[in-house]
Design a protein around this motif. Structure first.
Motif, PDB file in Angstrom:
ATOM      1  N   CYS A 339       0.842  -1.195   0.000  1.00 59.60           N
ATOM      2  CA  CYS A 339       0.000   0.000   0.000  1.00 59.60           C
ATOM      3  C   CYS A 339       0.884   1.254   0.000  1.00 59.60           C
ATOM      4  O   CYS A 339       1.594   1.526   0.965  1.00 59.60           O
ATOM      5  N   ILE A 340       0.821   2.013  -1.085  1.00 56.65           N
ATOM      6  CA  ILE A 340       1.678   3.193  -1.201  1.00 56.65           C
ATOM      7  C   ILE A 340       1.261   4.276  -0.206  1.00 56.65           C
ATOM      8  O   ILE A 340       2.093   5.043   0.300  1.00 56.65           O
ATOM      9  N   TRP A 341      -0.019   4.337   0.123  1.00 59.18           N
ATOM     10  CA  TRP A 341      -0.485   5.345   1.083  1.00 59.18           C
ATOM     11  C   TRP A 341       0.102   5.093   2.470  1.00 59.18           C
ATOM     12  O   TRP A 341       0.542   6.027   3.145  1.00 59.18           O
ATOM     13  N   HIS A 342       0.107   3.835   2.912  1.00 59.46           N
ATOM     14  CA  HIS A 342       0.677   3.528   4.225  1.00 59.46           C
ATOM     15  C   HIS A 342       2.167   3.868   4.283  1.00 59.46           C
ATOM     16  O   HIS A 342       2.669   4.332   5.305  1.00 59.46           O
ATOM     17  N   ILE A 343       2.865   3.621   3.198  1.00 61.14           N
ATOM     18  CA  ILE A 343       4.307   3.886   3.181  1.00 61.14           C
ATOM     19  C   ILE A 343       4.577   5.389   3.182  1.00 61.14           C
ATOM     20  O   ILE A 343       5.378   5.889   3.985  1.00 61.14           O
ATOM     21  N   THR A 344       3.910   6.136   2.291  1.00 61.53           N
ATOM     22  CA  THR A 344       4.179   7.574   2.227  1.00 61.53           C
ATOM     23  C   THR A 344       3.728   8.298   3.498  1.00 61.53           C
ATOM     24  O   THR A 344       4.279   9.339   3.851  1.00 61.53           O
ATOM     25  N   SER A 345       2.728   7.759   4.187  1.00 59.73           N
ATOM     26  CA  SER A 345       2.266   8.406   5.422  1.00 59.73           C
ATOM     27  C   SER A 345       3.260   8.234   6.569  1.00 59.73           C
ATOM     28  O   SER A 345       3.140   8.902   7.602  1.00 59.73           O
ATOM     29  N   LYS A 346       4.251   7.371   6.395  1.00 56.88           N
ATOM     30  CA  LYS A 346       5.241   7.151   7.451  1.00 56.88           C
ATOM     31  C   LYS A 346       6.450   8.083   7.339  1.00 56.88           C
ATOM     32  O   LYS A 346       7.277   8.128   8.255  1.00 56.88           O
ATOM     33  N   PHE A 347       6.559   8.813   6.241  1.00 62.14           N
ATOM     34  CA  PHE A 347       7.726   9.671   6.053  1.00 62.14           C
ATOM     35  C   PHE A 347       7.849  10.697   7.179  1.00 62.14           C
ATOM     36  O   PHE A 347       8.943  10.956   7.682  1.00 62.14           O
ATOM     37  N   HIS A 348       6.720  11.304   7.574  1.00 61.87           N
ATOM     38  CA  HIS A 348       6.799  12.345   8.606  1.00 61.87           C
ATOM     39  C   HIS A 348       7.150  11.777   9.970  1.00 61.87           C
ATOM     40  O   HIS A 348       7.570  12.513  10.867  1.00 61.87           O
ATOM     41  N   VAL A 349       6.989  10.451  10.134  1.00 62.76           N
ATOM     42  CA  VAL A 349       7.346   9.799  11.396  1.00 62.76           C
ATOM     43  C   VAL A 349       8.801   9.347  11.376  1.00 62.76           C
ATOM     44  O   VAL A 349       9.530   9.488  12.368  1.00 62.76           O
ATOM     45  N   LYS A 350       9.231   8.828  10.244  1.00 58.43           N
ATOM     46  CA  LYS A 350      10.574   8.255  10.144  1.00 58.43           C
ATOM     47  C   LYS A 350      11.667   9.305   9.946  1.00 58.43           C
ATOM     48  O   LYS A 350      12.824   9.069  10.313  1.00 58.43           O
ATOM     49  N   LEU A 351      11.314  10.454   9.386  1.00 54.43           N
ATOM     50  CA  LEU A 351      12.322  11.481   9.139  1.00 54.43           C
ATOM     51  C   LEU A 351      12.266  12.562  10.224  1.00 54.43           C
ATOM     52  O   LEU A 351      11.197  12.813  10.793  1.00 54.43           O
ATOM     53  N   PRO A 352      13.398  13.209  10.505  1.00 58.60           N
ATOM     54  CA  PRO A 352      13.367  14.364  11.415  1.00 58.60           C
ATOM     55  C   PRO A 352      12.411  15.425  10.885  1.00 58.60           C
ATOM     56  O   PRO A 352      12.259  15.585   9.673  1.00 58.60           O
ATOM     57  N   ASP A 371       8.437   8.387 -14.913  1.00 62.46           N
ATOM     58  CA  ASP A 371       7.796   7.524 -15.901  1.00 62.46           C
ATOM     59  C   ASP A 371       8.422   6.141 -16.002  1.00 62.46           C
ATOM     60  O   ASP A 371       7.815   5.223 -16.542  1.00 62.46           O
ATOM     61  N   ASN A 372       9.650   5.989 -15.504  1.00 65.65           N
ATOM     62  CA  ASN A 372      10.306   4.687 -15.612  1.00 65.65           C
ATOM     63  C   ASN A 372      11.201   4.432 -14.402  1.00 65.65           C
ATOM     64  O   ASN A 372      11.414   5.316 -13.562  1.00 65.65           O
ATOM     65  N   LYS A 373      11.716   3.236 -14.318  1.00 62.64           N
ATOM     66  CA  LYS A 373      12.492   2.814 -13.161  1.00 62.64           C
ATOM     67  C   LYS A 373      13.781   3.623 -13.007  1.00 62.64           C
ATOM     68  O   LYS A 373      14.131   4.050 -11.899  1.00 62.64           O
ATOM     69  N   ASP A 374      14.488   3.815 -14.103  1.00 63.21           N
ATOM     70  CA  ASP A 374      15.770   4.526 -14.020  1.00 63.21           C
ATOM     71  C   ASP A 374      15.567   5.967 -13.543  1.00 63.21           C
ATOM     72  O   ASP A 374      16.359   6.493 -12.755  1.00 63.21           O
ATOM     73  N   GLU A 375      14.509   6.597 -14.000  1.00 61.81           N
ATOM     74  CA  GLU A 375      14.248   7.979 -13.609  1.00 61.81           C
ATOM     75  C   GLU A 375      13.939   8.050 -12.110  1.00 61.81           C
ATOM     76  O   GLU A 375      14.391   8.965 -11.418  1.00 61.81           O
ATOM     77  N   PHE A 376      13.160   7.080 -11.611  1.00 62.71           N
ATOM     78  CA  PHE A 376      12.861   7.068 -10.175  1.00 62.71           C
ATOM     79  C   PHE A 376      14.140   6.884  -9.373  1.00 62.71           C
ATOM     80  O   PHE A 376      14.391   7.597  -8.397  1.00 62.71           O
ATOM     81  N   MET A 398      12.983   0.957   2.245  1.00 61.20           N
ATOM     82  CA  MET A 398      11.921   1.291   1.303  1.00 61.20           C
ATOM     83  C   MET A 398      12.438   1.277  -0.137  1.00 61.20           C
ATOM     84  O   MET A 398      11.721   0.877  -1.060  1.00 61.20           O
ATOM     85  N   PHE A 399      13.669   1.699  -0.319  1.00 63.36           N
ATOM     86  CA  PHE A 399      14.269   1.669  -1.660  1.00 63.36           C
ATOM     87  C   PHE A 399      14.454   0.228  -2.119  1.00 63.36           C
ATOM     88  O   PHE A 399      14.212  -0.100  -3.291  1.00 63.36           O
ATOM     89  N   ASP A 400      14.840  -0.659  -1.205  1.00 65.02           N
ATOM     90  CA  ASP A 400      15.006  -2.071  -1.553  1.00 65.02           C
ATOM     91  C   ASP A 400      13.675  -2.713  -1.945  1.00 65.02           C
ATOM     92  O   ASP A 400      13.639  -3.656  -2.746  1.00 65.02           O
ATOM     93  N   LEU A 401      12.574  -2.184  -1.380  1.00 66.23           N
ATOM     94  CA  LEU A 401      11.239  -2.728  -1.666  1.00 66.23           C
ATOM     95  C   LEU A 401      10.519  -1.962  -2.778  1.00 66.23           C
ATOM     96  O   LEU A 401       9.317  -2.167  -2.985  1.00 66.23           O
ATOM     97  N   ARG A 402      11.211  -1.101  -3.516  1.00 62.54           N
ATOM     98  CA  ARG A 402      10.579  -0.181  -4.455  1.00 62.54           C
ATOM     99  C   ARG A 402       9.760  -0.898  -5.528  1.00 62.54           C
ATOM    100  O   ARG A 402       8.773  -0.351  -6.021  1.00 62.54           O
ATOM    101  N   TRP A 405       6.026  -1.104  -4.451  1.00 64.40           N
ATOM    102  CA  TRP A 405       5.121   0.002  -4.145  1.00 64.40           C
ATOM    103  C   TRP A 405       5.278   1.239  -5.033  1.00 64.40           C
ATOM    104  O   TRP A 405       4.345   2.041  -5.151  1.00 64.40           O
ATOM    105  N   VAL A 406       6.415   1.434  -5.667  1.00 65.29           N
ATOM    106  CA  VAL A 406       6.635   2.633  -6.482  1.00 65.29           C
ATOM    107  C   VAL A 406       5.898   2.495  -7.811  1.00 65.29           C
ATOM    108  O   VAL A 406       6.055   1.489  -8.515  1.00 65.29           O
ATOM    109  N   PRO A 407       5.086   3.485  -8.204  1.00 66.90           N
ATOM    110  CA  PRO A 407       4.308   3.392  -9.451  1.00 66.90           C
ATOM    111  C   PRO A 407       5.154   3.121 -10.692  1.00 66.90           C
ATOM    112  O   PRO A 407       4.718   2.381 -11.580  1.00 66.90           O
ATOM    113  N   ALA A 408       6.336   3.690 -10.774  1.00 65.64           N
ATOM    114  CA  ALA A 408       7.176   3.477 -11.955  1.00 65.64           C
ATOM    115  C   ALA A 408       7.563   2.013 -12.108  1.00 65.64           C
ATOM    116  O   ALA A 408       7.765   1.533 -13.228  1.00 65.64           O
TER     117      ALA A 408
END
Length: 520
Positions: A339-352, A371-376, A398-402, A405-408
Motif C-alpha cells: 500500500c503506497i499510502w501507508h508507506i508515504t504516510s510514514k515519512f513524517h514519522v521516520k524522518l526528522p 515515468d520509468n524505473k531509471d528515472e525514479f 523502502m528503496f530495496d522494496l521499491r 510500491w513505487v508506481p514506476a
C-alpha cells in the motif's frame, strides 16, 4: 403523614414514623386476597407509587419439596442495613440507600386455599416519602414493556446508541417521566441479553452459516475453527454473490486487517475487490484471533478453496512481514503490491521534522512524477544524498522494496485503479455505520449482512442506469462513441476524461493493422 423532618435522611434516632396518605381502596388491608403473587406484588407496588416509595421482593417460604410458595414478603426498598464488605474491591462508590425501614406486607396461602391473603401490613416508614416528580425513578416503578424490548432490539440492529434510543422513546411517550424507565435500564437489558449469548458464539454462528448454506444450495462457503473452549480462533466465509463476483473481478484484491468490530477484539479481515463500476465489493471475510503467518496462510488457502478462477494477479496489502510470507507461500505467482499510502504516510514519522518539511516535496516528485524505473532511481538517490540520508535505515529498506510500491516499477501490473489499501479502509468507514465494538460475533455478522446488502444495492442501481440510459459523449469521435457502448457509465466517464486530456497531445502513427491502430 405524621411527624416530619427537614432532612431526607433516615429518621431512626428520634423515632419519627411516616404514614403514607393514600385512598382506602388503594391501601392494603389484612385479609385482602389475591389470585397470584404477581397480583399481590402489583397491588402493593401501585400503593407504593401513590405513597412515594419503592418495593422489592424479600423472603419466601415454600411447601413440601419446594413446589409451592406458601409465604412471601414484599418490603420497602429501604429495608435492611448497609454492610460494608472489606474483602471486595469496588470499582465505584455507591451511595447508601437502605435505612432498616420496617414497612412491608406479608401474604400467605393457607391449606386448601388457592388464593394468597395479606397476613401482615406494616404501614409506617422511618424515612420521608419520595416526591411525586421523582417517584417514577425508583426501581420498582421502572419497567420496560415487551414492545419496547422489541423496538430496542430493532434499533440496535442498525447500531443506534443507547442515548439515542432513549430520546426516541421520550418523543414517543411525550416526556422522560412517561417512558417508565431510565437509560441505565436499557443498558442493563442489553447487558443481560448479551450475557445470555456470551460463550455461545461458535455454536450460534455455525448454525447461522449452516442455515445460509442450506438456503442457498451450498453456494455459501464457510470454515470455522475454535480454541476448544467454545470461542473463536478463526472464521472464514464467502457467500454466493461474492464467489460469483470473484470470477468476474478477481484480478486484483485488497486485504487489510486493521478493523476491530467486536467485543472480543478479533481482527476482521475483509478481502475486497472492485467491480466494473469502480465500486468496492466484498469477496470474502475472515475473523482472526492471531495475526501470524500460519493464520494468514490458513485464510488464503480457504480463499482458494472458495473461489474459482485461480489466484489473483495482484494483491494489495499493508507492509507486514507475516502477510508477506503468507502470500509468497499461498499465492506464489501473484504480484504483491504494498500500500503506497501507508508507506508515504510514514515519512513524517521516520524522518526528522525539519528534514521532512524541507525534502518531502522532492520525495513526492520522485515517487509520483517519474515515468520509468531509471528515472525514479536517479531522483530518489539525488534527494537522499542531498538530505544526507544515504545511511538512513528505513529509507534504504523502502528503496530495496521499491518494486512492490513505487508506481514506476508497478506500472506493468494490472491494479484496477487501486494503488493502496485505502480502498479497504474506506470500506471500513462504510461498515462502521452499522457495526459497534460492543457486538457479539453473531451481532456483527447480522449487521454486516445488512451493510453488505446496502452496498450491493448501489451496484444494482448502477447496473440499472447502464441498462436504462445511454451515455452522452462530449467528444463526437467514433472511438468515443464506441467506448460509450462498451464501458459502464463510471468507466466511460474516466475514459472520456483521459481522452479529452489527450487531445492536447500530438499523436504519431506507430503501427496499423486490420484490428487496431497504435499511436505514440
Amino acid at each position: 403523614m405524621s411527624g416530619g423532618s427537614e432532612s431526607d435522611d433516615c429518621v431512626t434516632a428520634n423515632g419519627m414514623v411516616y404514614i403514607p396518605e393514600v385512598r382506602n381502596e388503594e391501601t392494603p388491608t389484612v385479609g385482602m386476597k389475591f389470585d397470584s403473587l404477581d397480583l399481590a406484588y402489583n397491588f402493593y407496588n401501585r400503593y407504593a407509587f401513590l405513597a412515594g416509595f419503592g418495593i422489592r421482593l424479600h423472603s419466601s417460604f415454600r411447601g413440601t419439596y419446594k413446589k409451592e410458595i406458601l409465604r412471601k414478603e414484599f418490603v420497602c426498598c429501604k429495608q435492611g442495613a448497609y454492610r460494608k464488605d472489606e474483602t471486595r474491591e469496588r470499582k465505584r462508590q455507591r451511595g447508601i440507600s437502605r435505612c432498616n425501614c420496617k414497612a412491608k406486607i406479608v401474604v400467605v396461602k393457607t391449606n386448601g386455599s388457592k388464593k394468597y391473603a395479606i397476613s401482615l401490613f406494616a404501614e409506617g416508614h422511618n424515612h420521608k416519602m419520595t416526591d411525586s416528580e421523582r417517584v417514577h425513578l425508583l426501581r420498582s416503578h421502572r419497567r420496560i414493556s415487551d414492545s419496547t424490548k422489541v423496538l430496542t432490539k430493532q434499533l440496535g440492529s442498525v447500531n443506534i446508541p443507547i442515548h439515542q434510543k432513549v430520546s426516541i422513546f421520550e418523543v414517543q411517550s411525550g416526556g422522560m417521566d412517561k417512558i417508565d424507565f431510565i437509560k441505565k435500564d436499557i443498558y442493563n437489558l442489553e447487558c443481560s441479553v448479551n450475557g445470555k449469548l456470551r460463550n455461545h458464539d461458535v455454536e450460534l454462528v455455525t448454525e447461522y452459516f449452516m442455515a445460509e448454506q442450506k438456503k442457498k444450495n451450498e453456494a455459501f462457503y464457510f470454515k470455522i475453527e475454535g480454541d476448544g473452549e467454545d470461542k473463536f480462533s478463526r472464521c472464514f466465509w464467502a457467500d454466493a454473490t461474492s464467489r460469483r463476483a470473484y470470477r468476474l473481478y478477481g484480478d486484483v484484491v485488497v486485504f487489510d486487517t486493521t478493523f476491530n468490530t467486536n467485543r472480543y477484539d478479533l481482527k476482521f479481515a475483509p478481502i475486497l475487490g472492485v467491480n466494473n463500476h469502480g465500486q468496492k465489493i466484498v469477496l470474502a471475510c475472515t475473523f482472526l484471533s492471531k495475526e501470524t503467518t500460519e493464520s494468514f496462510i490458513w485464510m488464503f488457502e480457504e480463499f482458494k478453496k472458495a473461489m474459482q478462477g485461480g489466484e489473483p494477479k495482484t494483491i494489495i496489502t499493508d507492509q507486514d512481514a507475516a502477510i508477506t510470507r503468507a502470500i509468497s507461500i499461498a499465492f506464489p505467482t501473484t504480484f504483491h503490491r504494498l500500500c503506497i499510502w501507508h508507506i508515504t504516510s510514514k515519512f513524517h514519522v521516520k524522518l526528522p521534522h525539519s528534514a521532512y518539511k524541507e525534502y518531502w516535496r522532492e520525495f513526492q516528485k520522485a515517487i509520483w512524477d517519474t515515468d520509468n524505473k531509471d528515472e525514479f532511481d536517479a531522483k530518489w538517490n539525488i534527494v537522499v544524498t542531498k538530505a544526507g540520508f544515504t545511511d538512513h535505515q528505513w529509507l534504504s529498506s523502502m528503496f530495496d522494496l521499491r518494486e512492490s510500491w513505487v508506481p514506476a516499477y508497478a506500472r506493468d501490473f494490472f491494479a484496477a485503479g487501486m494503488s493502496s489499501s485505502q480502498r479497504a479502509e474506506g470500506s471500513h468507514a462504510f461498515f462502521k455505520q452499522y457495526i459497534s465494538r460492543r457486538n457479539s460475533l453473531m451481532d456483527f455478522i447480522i449487521r454486516f449482512e445488512r451493510a453488505l446488502s446496502h452496498q450491493r444495492q448501489k451496484e444494482l442501481a448502477a447496473d440499472h442506469v447502464d441498462a436504462f440510459e445511454v451515455a452522452q459523449c462530449i467528444l463526437p469521435m467514433p472511438m468515443n462513441k464506441q467506448m460509450a457502448t462498451l464501458y459502464t457509465r463510471a468507466m466511460f466517464q474516466k475514459f472520456e476524461k483521459e481522452l479529452i486530456q489527450r487531445t492536447a497531445c500530438f499523436l504519431e502513427l506507430k503501427t496499423e493493422d486490420a484490428s487496431k491502430v497504435v499511436f505514440n
